[in-house]
Design a protein around this motif. Structure first.
Motif, PDB file in Angstrom:
ATOM      1  N   ALA A   1      -1.481  -6.320  26.924  1.00 55.64           N
ATOM      2  CA  ALA A   1      -1.695  -5.665  25.624  1.00 55.64           C
ATOM      3  C   ALA A   1      -2.705  -4.524  25.740  1.00 55.64           C
ATOM      4  O   ALA A   1      -2.483  -3.429  25.208  1.00 55.64           O
ATOM      5  CB  ALA A   1      -2.176  -6.688  24.596  1.00 55.64           C
ATOM      6  N   ILE A   2      -3.792  -4.760  26.458  1.00 54.54           N
ATOM      7  CA  ILE A   2      -4.805  -3.714  26.638  1.00 54.54           C
ATOM      8  C   ILE A   2      -4.224  -2.539  27.422  1.00 54.54           C
ATOM      9  O   ILE A   2      -4.417  -1.374  27.075  1.00 54.54           O
ATOM     10  CB  ILE A   2      -6.063  -4.289  27.330  1.00 54.54           C
ATOM     11  CG1 ILE A   2      -6.775  -5.256  26.394  1.00 54.54           C
ATOM     12  CG2 ILE A   2      -7.003  -3.173  27.784  1.00 54.54           C
ATOM     13  CD1 ILE A   2      -7.843  -6.105  27.081  1.00 54.54           C
ATOM     14  N   GLY A   3      -3.495  -2.844  28.495  1.00 52.45           N
ATOM     15  CA  GLY A   3      -2.876  -1.791  29.297  1.00 52.45           C
ATOM     16  C   GLY A   3      -1.880  -0.971  28.502  1.00 52.45           C
ATOM     17  O   GLY A   3      -1.855   0.259  28.589  1.00 52.45           O
ATOM     18  N   TYR A   4      -1.070  -1.647  27.712  1.00 48.17           N
ATOM     19  CA  TYR A   4      -0.101  -0.935  26.872  1.00 48.17           C
ATOM     20  C   TYR A   4      -0.829  -0.049  25.872  1.00 48.17           C
ATOM     21  O   TYR A   4      -0.482   1.111  25.678  1.00 48.17           O
ATOM     22  CB  TYR A   4       0.789  -1.949  26.144  1.00 48.17           C
ATOM     23  CG  TYR A   4       1.864  -1.311  25.309  1.00 48.17           C
ATOM     24  CD1 TYR A   4       3.107  -1.023  25.851  1.00 48.17           C
ATOM     25  CD2 TYR A   4       1.642  -0.990  23.975  1.00 48.17           C
ATOM     26  CE1 TYR A   4       4.102  -0.430  25.090  1.00 48.17           C
ATOM     27  CE2 TYR A   4       2.627  -0.395  23.202  1.00 48.17           C
ATOM     28  CZ  TYR A   4       3.853  -0.125  23.768  1.00 48.17           C
ATOM     29  OH  TYR A   4       4.826   0.473  23.027  1.00 48.17           O
ATOM     30  N   PHE A   5      -1.847  -0.594  25.230  1.00 47.32           N
ATOM     31  CA  PHE A   5      -2.612   0.152  24.226  1.00 47.32           C
ATOM     32  C   PHE A   5      -3.273   1.386  24.840  1.00 47.32           C
ATOM     33  O   PHE A   5      -3.278   2.462  24.244  1.00 47.32           O
ATOM     34  CB  PHE A   5      -3.663  -0.750  23.582  1.00 47.32           C
ATOM     35  CG  PHE A   5      -4.460  -0.079  22.507  1.00 47.32           C
ATOM     36  CD1 PHE A   5      -3.936   0.074  21.234  1.00 47.32           C
ATOM     37  CD2 PHE A   5      -5.731   0.414  22.770  1.00 47.32           C
ATOM     38  CE1 PHE A   5      -4.665   0.702  20.236  1.00 47.32           C
ATOM     39  CE2 PHE A   5      -6.471   1.038  21.784  1.00 47.32           C
ATOM     40  CZ  PHE A   5      -5.934   1.194  20.512  1.00 47.32           C
ATOM     41  N   LEU A   6      -3.813   1.244  26.028  1.00 46.91           N
ATOM     42  CA  LEU A   6      -4.534   2.347  26.662  1.00 46.91           C
ATOM     43  C   LEU A   6      -3.618   3.397  27.287  1.00 46.91           C
ATOM     44  O   LEU A   6      -3.898   4.594  27.205  1.00 46.91           O
ATOM     45  CB  LEU A   6      -5.474   1.815  27.755  1.00 46.91           C
ATOM     46  CG  LEU A   6      -6.661   0.986  27.311  1.00 46.91           C
ATOM     47  CD1 LEU A   6      -7.408   0.466  28.534  1.00 46.91           C
ATOM     48  CD2 LEU A   6      -7.580   1.801  26.416  1.00 46.91           C
ATOM     49  N   PHE A   7      -2.532   2.972  27.924  1.00 44.01           N
ATOM     50  CA  PHE A   7      -1.775   3.899  28.761  1.00 44.01           C
ATOM     51  C   PHE A   7      -0.486   4.430  28.161  1.00 44.01           C
ATOM     52  O   PHE A   7      -0.078   5.538  28.500  1.00 44.01           O
ATOM     53  CB  PHE A   7      -1.501   3.260  30.125  1.00 44.01           C
ATOM     54  CG  PHE A   7      -2.753   2.982  30.886  1.00 44.01           C
ATOM     55  CD1 PHE A   7      -3.524   4.005  31.380  1.00 44.01           C
ATOM     56  CD2 PHE A   7      -3.186   1.676  31.083  1.00 44.01           C
ATOM     57  CE1 PHE A   7      -4.704   3.754  32.066  1.00 44.01           C
ATOM     58  CE2 PHE A   7      -4.351   1.405  31.770  1.00 44.01           C
ATOM     59  CZ  PHE A   7      -5.117   2.450  32.262  1.00 44.01           C
ATOM     60  N   TYR A   8       0.175   3.717  27.293  1.00 46.15           N
ATOM     61  CA  TYR A   8       1.449   4.208  26.778  1.00 46.15           C
ATOM     62  C   TYR A   8       1.333   5.477  25.935  1.00 46.15           C
ATOM     63  O   TYR A   8       2.241   6.295  25.956  1.00 46.15           O
ATOM     64  CB  TYR A   8       2.224   3.113  26.047  1.00 46.15           C
ATOM     65  CG  TYR A   8       3.120   2.396  27.020  1.00 46.15           C
ATOM     66  CD1 TYR A   8       4.450   2.730  27.151  1.00 46.15           C
ATOM     67  CD2 TYR A   8       2.604   1.421  27.864  1.00 46.15           C
ATOM     68  CE1 TYR A   8       5.258   2.111  28.068  1.00 46.15           C
ATOM     69  CE2 TYR A   8       3.407   0.789  28.791  1.00 46.15           C
ATOM     70  CZ  TYR A   8       4.731   1.134  28.882  1.00 46.15           C
ATOM     71  OH  TYR A   8       5.518   0.524  29.816  1.00 46.15           O
ATOM     72  N   PRO A   9       0.237   5.723  25.230  1.00 45.69           N
ATOM     73  CA  PRO A   9       0.105   7.021  24.550  1.00 45.69           C
ATOM     74  C   PRO A   9       0.122   8.205  25.516  1.00 45.69           C
ATOM     75  O   PRO A   9       0.461   9.324  25.128  1.00 45.69           O
ATOM     76  CB  PRO A   9      -1.236   6.920  23.821  1.00 45.69           C
ATOM     77  CG  PRO A   9      -1.427   5.456  23.598  1.00 45.69           C
ATOM     78  CD  PRO A   9      -0.828   4.809  24.812  1.00 45.69           C
ATOM     79  N   LEU A  10      -0.193   7.971  26.787  1.00 44.11           N
ATOM     80  CA  LEU A  10      -0.190   9.039  27.773  1.00 44.11           C
ATOM     81  C   LEU A  10       1.224   9.539  28.091  1.00 44.11           C
ATOM     82  O   LEU A  10       1.383  10.628  28.632  1.00 44.11           O
ATOM     83  CB  LEU A  10      -0.880   8.580  29.057  1.00 44.11           C
ATOM     84  CG  LEU A  10      -2.345   8.183  28.935  1.00 44.11           C
ATOM     85  CD1 LEU A  10      -2.880   7.679  30.256  1.00 44.11           C
ATOM     86  CD2 LEU A  10      -3.174   9.346  28.414  1.00 44.11           C
ATOM     87  N   LEU A  11       2.234   8.749  27.769  1.00 38.54           N
ATOM     88  CA  LEU A  11       3.607   9.179  27.998  1.00 38.54           C
ATOM     89  C   LEU A  11       3.978  10.402  27.154  1.00 38.54           C
ATOM     90  O   LEU A  11       4.842  11.184  27.535  1.00 38.54           O
ATOM     91  CB  LEU A  11       4.602   8.049  27.724  1.00 38.54           C
ATOM     92  CG  LEU A  11       4.712   6.993  28.789  1.00 38.54           C
ATOM     93  CD1 LEU A  11       5.672   5.891  28.351  1.00 38.54           C
ATOM     94  CD2 LEU A  11       5.181   7.582  30.114  1.00 38.54           C
ATOM     95  N   ASN A  12       3.324  10.555  26.024  1.00 37.08           N
ATOM     96  CA  ASN A  12       3.629  11.672  25.117  1.00 37.08           C
ATOM     97  C   ASN A  12       2.823  12.923  25.420  1.00 37.08           C
ATOM     98  O   ASN A  12       3.013  13.936  24.770  1.00 37.08           O
ATOM     99  CB  ASN A  12       3.411  11.258  23.662  1.00 37.08           C
ATOM    100  CG  ASN A  12       4.375  10.164  23.250  1.00 37.08           C
ATOM    101  OD1 ASN A  12       5.509  10.119  23.714  1.00 37.08           O
ATOM    102  ND2 ASN A  12       3.923   9.262  22.402  1.00 37.08           N
ATOM    103  N   THR A  13       1.892  12.859  26.368  1.00 37.92           N
ATOM    104  CA  THR A  13       1.100  14.020  26.721  1.00 37.92           C
ATOM    105  C   THR A  13       1.764  14.804  27.830  1.00 37.92           C
ATOM    106  O   THR A  13       2.567  14.269  28.584  1.00 37.92           O
ATOM    107  CB  THR A  13      -0.321  13.615  27.165  1.00 37.92           C
ATOM    108  OG1 THR A  13      -0.223  12.815  28.328  1.00 37.92           O
ATOM    109  CG2 THR A  13      -1.056  12.867  26.063  1.00 37.92           C
ATOM    110  N   ARG A  14       1.409  16.043  27.929  1.00 41.64           N
ATOM    111  CA  ARG A  14       1.999  16.885  28.998  1.00 41.64           C
ATOM    112  C   ARG A  14       1.082  16.988  30.129  1.00 41.64           C
ATOM    113  O   ARG A  14       0.215  16.998  30.577  1.00 41.64           O
ATOM    114  CB  ARG A  14       2.308  18.260  28.451  1.00 41.64           C
ATOM    115  CG  ARG A  14       3.389  18.155  27.399  1.00 41.64           C
ATOM    116  CD  ARG A  14       4.394  19.233  27.572  1.00 41.64           C
ATOM    117  NE  ARG A  14       5.465  18.983  26.641  1.00 41.64           N
ATOM    118  CZ  ARG A  14       6.709  19.038  26.979  1.00 41.64           C
ATOM    119  NH1 ARG A  14       7.057  19.332  28.189  1.00 41.64           N
ATOM    120  NH2 ARG A  14       7.653  18.822  26.104  1.00 41.64           N
TER     121      ARG A  14
END
Length: 146
Positions: free
Chosen positions: A133-146
C-alpha cells in the motif's frame, strides 16, 4: 520436526525465508516486519520503474497500424516501420538487457515476498500488505509524470 500450520497465526517466532532468519522475540519480529515492508515497497517501486522504462523505450507505432495506414491501406507497407525490429541497434539491445535484469530482480523479489507471506505469520502478512500500500501510494503517481 516443527509442524507447519496452514492458517494465519499471531506469533513472534518464525523462520523467515532462510534458516539464518530465525525470529524468536518481539523485537526480532518488529525488525523482520520492517524489512519485509521495505521489500514490498521496493517491489512496487521496481514495478513502476519498469513501466516507466517501457514507456520511454517503446518504439513509435509502426506505420502499418497508424491512422495513415488505416486511411490508405493500399499505400501502407507493412515493412515501413518494422525494419528496426528485424535488425535492432545496439542501443535497443542495451535497453532490452536492462529491462530483462530489472524484470529478473522484480520476479525474485516478488517470490521472496510471496514466500514470506507463506509462513502464515499474520504480522509478516500485514507488513507485506502495508508495504504494498505504501509503495503504491508513493510510486504510482510517478507513472503520470514525464
Amino acid at each position: 520436526m516443527q509442524r507447519h500450520t496452514m492458517y494465519f497465526i499471531f506469533s513472534d517466532k518464525v523462520v523467515l525465508l532462510f534458516d539464518f532468519w530465525n525470529v524468536h522475540s518481539p523485537g526480532g519480529m518488529v525488525l523482520s516486519v520492517i524489512v519485509i515492508l521495505l521489500l514490498a515497497v521496493l517491489y512496487e517501486a521496481i514495478k513502476v520503474g519498469k513501466a516507466k522504462l517501457v514507456q520511454r523505450t517503446m518504439p513509435t507505432v509502426a506505420p502499418s497500424i497508424s491512422q495513415e495506414a488505416l486511411d490508405e491501406p493500399e499505400r501502407a507497407s507493412v515493412s515501413n516501420g518494422l525494419d528496426r525490429f528485424v535488425h535492432p541497434p545496439k542501443k535497443w539491445f542495451l535497453w532490452h538487457s536492462v529491462q530483462t535484469l530489472i524484470h529478473i530482480v522484480q520476479v525474485v523479489l516478488g517470490y521472496l515476498v510471496m514466500l514470506a507471506v507463506m509462513t502464515y505469520n499474520t504480522w509478516i502478512f500485514l507488513g507485506v500488505v502495508a508495504g504494498s500500500a505504501i509503495g503504491y501510494f508513493l510510486f504510482y503517481p510517478l507513472l503520470n509524470t514525464r
